[in-house]
Design a protein around this motif. Structure first.
Motif, PDB file in Angstrom:
ATOM      1  N   ILE A   5     -14.526   5.935  23.793  1.00 25.36           N
ATOM      2  CA  ILE A   5     -15.816   6.613  23.483  1.00 25.36           C
ATOM      3  C   ILE A   5     -16.714   5.618  23.180  1.00 25.36           C
ATOM      4  O   ILE A   5     -16.618   4.950  22.049  1.00 25.36           O
ATOM      5  CB  ILE A   5     -15.509   7.629  22.446  1.00 25.36           C
ATOM      6  CG1 ILE A   5     -14.670   8.695  23.088  1.00 25.36           C
ATOM      7  CG2 ILE A   5     -16.906   8.350  22.423  1.00 25.36           C
ATOM      8  CD1 ILE A   5     -13.894   9.648  21.750  1.00 25.36           C
ATOM      9  N   ALA A   6     -17.864   5.403  23.525  1.00 28.37           N
ATOM     10  CA  ALA A   6     -18.924   4.514  23.149  1.00 28.37           C
ATOM     11  C   ALA A   6     -20.177   5.532  22.985  1.00 28.37           C
ATOM     12  O   ALA A   6     -20.813   6.034  23.980  1.00 28.37           O
ATOM     13  CB  ALA A   6     -19.282   3.496  24.329  1.00 28.37           C
ATOM     14  N   GLU A   7     -20.540   5.427  21.566  1.00 29.61           N
ATOM     15  CA  GLU A   7     -21.624   6.241  21.079  1.00 29.61           C
ATOM     16  C   GLU A   7     -22.906   5.531  21.122  1.00 29.61           C
ATOM     17  O   GLU A   7     -23.006   4.437  20.722  1.00 29.61           O
ATOM     18  CB  GLU A   7     -21.367   6.745  19.601  1.00 29.61           C
ATOM     19  CG  GLU A   7     -20.336   8.046  19.831  1.00 29.61           C
ATOM     20  CD  GLU A   7     -20.895   9.148  19.695  1.00 29.61           C
ATOM     21  OE1 GLU A   7     -21.976   9.589  20.024  1.00 29.61           O
ATOM     22  OE2 GLU A   7     -20.147  10.443  19.816  1.00 29.61           O
ATOM     23  N   GLU A   8     -24.023   6.308  21.164  1.00 29.69           N
ATOM     24  CA  GLU A   8     -25.362   5.731  20.803  1.00 29.69           C
ATOM     25  C   GLU A   8     -25.530   4.532  21.782  1.00 29.69           C
ATOM     26  O   GLU A   8     -25.992   3.284  21.247  1.00 29.69           O
ATOM     27  CB  GLU A   8     -25.394   5.384  19.311  1.00 29.69           C
ATOM     28  CG  GLU A   8     -25.312   6.767  18.642  1.00 29.69           C
ATOM     29  CD  GLU A   8     -26.330   7.668  18.845  1.00 29.69           C
ATOM     30  OE1 GLU A   8     -27.400   7.429  19.601  1.00 29.69           O
ATOM     31  OE2 GLU A   8     -26.092   8.859  18.431  1.00 29.69           O
ATOM     32  N   VAL A  63      -5.509  -2.144  18.073  1.00 25.10           N
ATOM     33  CA  VAL A  63      -5.331  -1.854  19.768  1.00 25.10           C
ATOM     34  C   VAL A  63      -4.375  -2.406  20.195  1.00 25.10           C
ATOM     35  O   VAL A  63      -3.872  -2.207  21.518  1.00 25.10           O
ATOM     36  CB  VAL A  63      -6.685  -2.527  20.542  1.00 25.10           C
ATOM     37  CG1 VAL A  63      -7.765  -1.649  19.710  1.00 25.10           C
ATOM     38  CG2 VAL A  63      -6.823  -3.856  20.341  1.00 25.10           C
ATOM     39  N   GLN A  64      -3.615  -3.108  19.833  1.00 17.28           N
ATOM     40  CA  GLN A  64      -2.116  -3.657  20.280  1.00 17.28           C
ATOM     41  C   GLN A  64      -0.956  -2.871  20.015  1.00 17.28           C
ATOM     42  O   GLN A  64       0.255  -3.265  20.694  1.00 17.28           O
ATOM     43  CB  GLN A  64      -1.916  -5.355  19.514  1.00 17.28           C
ATOM     44  CG  GLN A  64      -2.903  -6.317  19.963  1.00 17.28           C
ATOM     45  CD  GLN A  64      -2.800  -7.457  19.336  1.00 17.28           C
ATOM     46  OE1 GLN A  64      -1.858  -8.209  19.728  1.00 17.28           O
ATOM     47  NE2 GLN A  64      -3.311  -7.866  18.034  1.00 17.28           N
ATOM     48  N   MET A  71      -2.581   6.771  19.611  1.00 19.00           N
ATOM     49  CA  MET A  71      -3.404   6.267  18.583  1.00 19.00           C
ATOM     50  C   MET A  71      -4.756   6.807  18.805  1.00 19.00           C
ATOM     51  O   MET A  71      -5.130   7.194  19.679  1.00 19.00           O
ATOM     52  CB  MET A  71      -3.626   4.699  18.580  1.00 19.00           C
ATOM     53  CG  MET A  71      -4.315   4.104  19.760  1.00 19.00           C
ATOM     54  SD  MET A  71      -4.621   2.418  19.648  1.00 19.00           S
ATOM     55  CE  MET A  71      -5.099   2.231  21.304  1.00 19.00           C
ATOM     56  N   ARG A  72      -5.417   6.856  17.773  1.00 18.80           N
ATOM     57  CA  ARG A  72      -6.969   7.354  17.562  1.00 18.80           C
ATOM     58  C   ARG A  72      -7.545   6.493  16.766  1.00 18.80           C
ATOM     59  O   ARG A  72      -7.537   6.761  15.599  1.00 18.80           O
ATOM     60  CB  ARG A  72      -7.242   8.877  17.340  1.00 18.80           C
ATOM     61  CG  ARG A  72      -6.451   9.729  18.556  1.00 18.80           C
ATOM     62  CD  ARG A  72      -6.901  11.160  18.148  1.00 18.80           C
ATOM     63  NE  ARG A  72      -6.440  12.005  19.648  1.00 18.80           N
ATOM     64  CZ  ARG A  72      -7.110  12.294  20.414  1.00 18.80           C
ATOM     65  NH1 ARG A  72      -8.486  12.110  20.402  1.00 18.80           N
ATOM     66  NH2 ARG A  72      -6.668  12.909  21.602  1.00 18.80           N
ATOM     67  N   VAL A  73      -8.394   5.509  17.140  1.00 18.54           N
ATOM     68  CA  VAL A  73      -8.852   4.356  16.431  1.00 18.54           C
ATOM     69  C   VAL A  73     -10.456   4.401  16.500  1.00 18.54           C
ATOM     70  O   VAL A  73     -11.073   4.589  17.514  1.00 18.54           O
ATOM     71  CB  VAL A  73      -8.395   3.061  16.550  1.00 18.54           C
ATOM     72  CG1 VAL A  73      -9.054   2.098  15.893  1.00 18.54           C
ATOM     73  CG2 VAL A  73      -6.984   3.029  16.553  1.00 18.54           C
ATOM     74  N   ALA A  74     -11.275   4.462  15.491  1.00 17.95           N
ATOM     75  CA  ALA A  74     -12.707   4.492  15.311  1.00 17.95           C
ATOM     76  C   ALA A  74     -13.226   3.233  14.691  1.00 17.95           C
ATOM     77  O   ALA A  74     -12.708   3.072  13.507  1.00 17.95           O
ATOM     78  CB  ALA A  74     -13.174   5.865  14.634  1.00 17.95           C
ATOM     79  N   TYR A  75     -13.873   2.605  15.394  1.00 21.98           N
ATOM     80  CA  TYR A  75     -14.441   1.054  14.855  1.00 21.98           C
ATOM     81  C   TYR A  75     -15.897   1.528  14.261  1.00 21.98           C
ATOM     82  O   TYR A  75     -16.746   1.660  14.832  1.00 21.98           O
ATOM     83  CB  TYR A  75     -14.637   0.122  15.800  1.00 21.98           C
ATOM     84  CG  TYR A  75     -14.888  -1.366  15.356  1.00 21.98           C
ATOM     85  CD1 TYR A  75     -14.610  -1.727  14.169  1.00 21.98           C
ATOM     86  CD2 TYR A  75     -15.933  -1.906  16.182  1.00 21.98           C
ATOM     87  CE1 TYR A  75     -14.950  -2.943  13.848  1.00 21.98           C
ATOM     88  CE2 TYR A  75     -16.223  -3.354  15.766  1.00 21.98           C
ATOM     89  CZ  TYR A  75     -15.731  -3.798  14.595  1.00 21.98           C
ATOM     90  OH  TYR A  75     -16.098  -5.067  14.025  1.00 21.98           O
ATOM     91  N   ILE A  93      -9.801   4.990  21.631  1.00 21.25           N
ATOM     92  CA  ILE A  93     -10.656   4.157  20.654  1.00 21.25           C
ATOM     93  C   ILE A  93     -11.893   4.347  20.713  1.00 21.25           C
ATOM     94  O   ILE A  93     -12.583   4.451  21.788  1.00 21.25           O
ATOM     95  CB  ILE A  93     -10.422   2.680  21.258  1.00 21.25           C
ATOM     96  CG1 ILE A  93      -8.913   2.194  21.522  1.00 21.25           C
ATOM     97  CG2 ILE A  93     -11.136   1.371  20.258  1.00 21.25           C
ATOM     98  CD1 ILE A  93      -8.574   0.798  22.295  1.00 21.25           C
ATOM     99  N   ALA A  94     -12.683   4.495  19.853  1.00 21.58           N
ATOM    100  CA  ALA A  94     -14.139   4.914  19.714  1.00 21.58           C
ATOM    101  C   ALA A  94     -14.811   3.725  18.955  1.00 21.58           C
ATOM    102  O   ALA A  94     -14.669   3.006  18.188  1.00 21.58           O
ATOM    103  CB  ALA A  94     -14.101   6.026  18.970  1.00 21.58           C
TER     104      ALA A  94
END
Length: 204
Positions: free
Chosen positions: A101-104, A61-62, A67-71, A34-35
């Motif tokens: 993954i938490a960017e910036e 997310v449930q 899965m590969r999910v980008a918010y 999850i990004a």
């Protein structure tokens, strides 16, 4: 009690130094990912699902399968980031093993203690098997909790001497080694053992 702990990987580097490319390679084998994707870059990659609302993210997310999910959030980023972090914690605790993954991070945290759900995630997520890839161009402007709880540090070229000095002080990596890094070069230090690997260059 033995637990299958996750890892908190703190990744630092100037713009276009190689951070995201490194993280992409590092997470290639993660089945549930999850990004937090404020720049809409992970969502553009093949195999990723782009979600833009809280309802879509919570639904995604449930799922128990791969899965590969980008918010890709709009509006005020800080509350959306807090919601994202809460969803990651929920997924790891109640659904199944997950990595994120938490960017910036300097855009949504400060140099104080990690806020809200992000603070819960970095303090309690690892023991629940959640691996966290925390990314920032300038860690001197991002939260100290992630740096303090890191399992390892991956440092790319820095944009200023202040950033070099900050990272050397916080990570134990030699200041001269950080200052000498060239584009796509990085140095990795294990926060648990204190071992620092030789400088490497990112290969595509």
């Amino acid at each position: 009690m033995k637990t299958d702990d996750g890892r908190l990987v703190v990744i630092a580097g100037a713009s276009r130094s190689g951070k995201t490319a490194y993280t992409k390679k590092r997470t290639a084998t993660e089945s549930r990912l999850i990004a937090w994707d404020p720049e809409d870059q992970w969502a553009q990659l093949r195999g990723w699902r782009r979600v833009t609302t809280r309802a879509q993210l919570l639904d995604a997310v449930q799922g128990r399968g791969p899965m590969r999910v980008a918010y890709v959030a709009g509006g005020s980023l800080a509350p959306e980031f807090d919601f994202w972090a809460g969803c990651v914690m929920y997924a790891g605790r109640y659904v199944g093993p997950v990595a994120c993954i938490a960017e910036e991070l300097a855009d949504v945290t400060t140099t104080a203690k990690a806020p809200g759900n992000w603070g819960v995630l970095v303090r309690r997520g690892l023991k629940r098997g959640i691996s966290i890839y925390a990314i920032s161009q300038r860690w001197s402007e991002a939260d100290k909790t992630a740096v303090g709880n890191a399992s390892e540090f991956v440092i790319f070229r820095q944009s200023s001497g202040d950033d070099v000095r900050y990272l050397a002080r916080k990570t134990g990596v030699d200041e001269a080694a950080i200052a000498a890094l060239q584009p796509l070069q990085f140095v990795r230090r294990d926060a648990y053992t204190g071992n620092t690997d030789p400088v490497q260059k990112l290969r595509f």
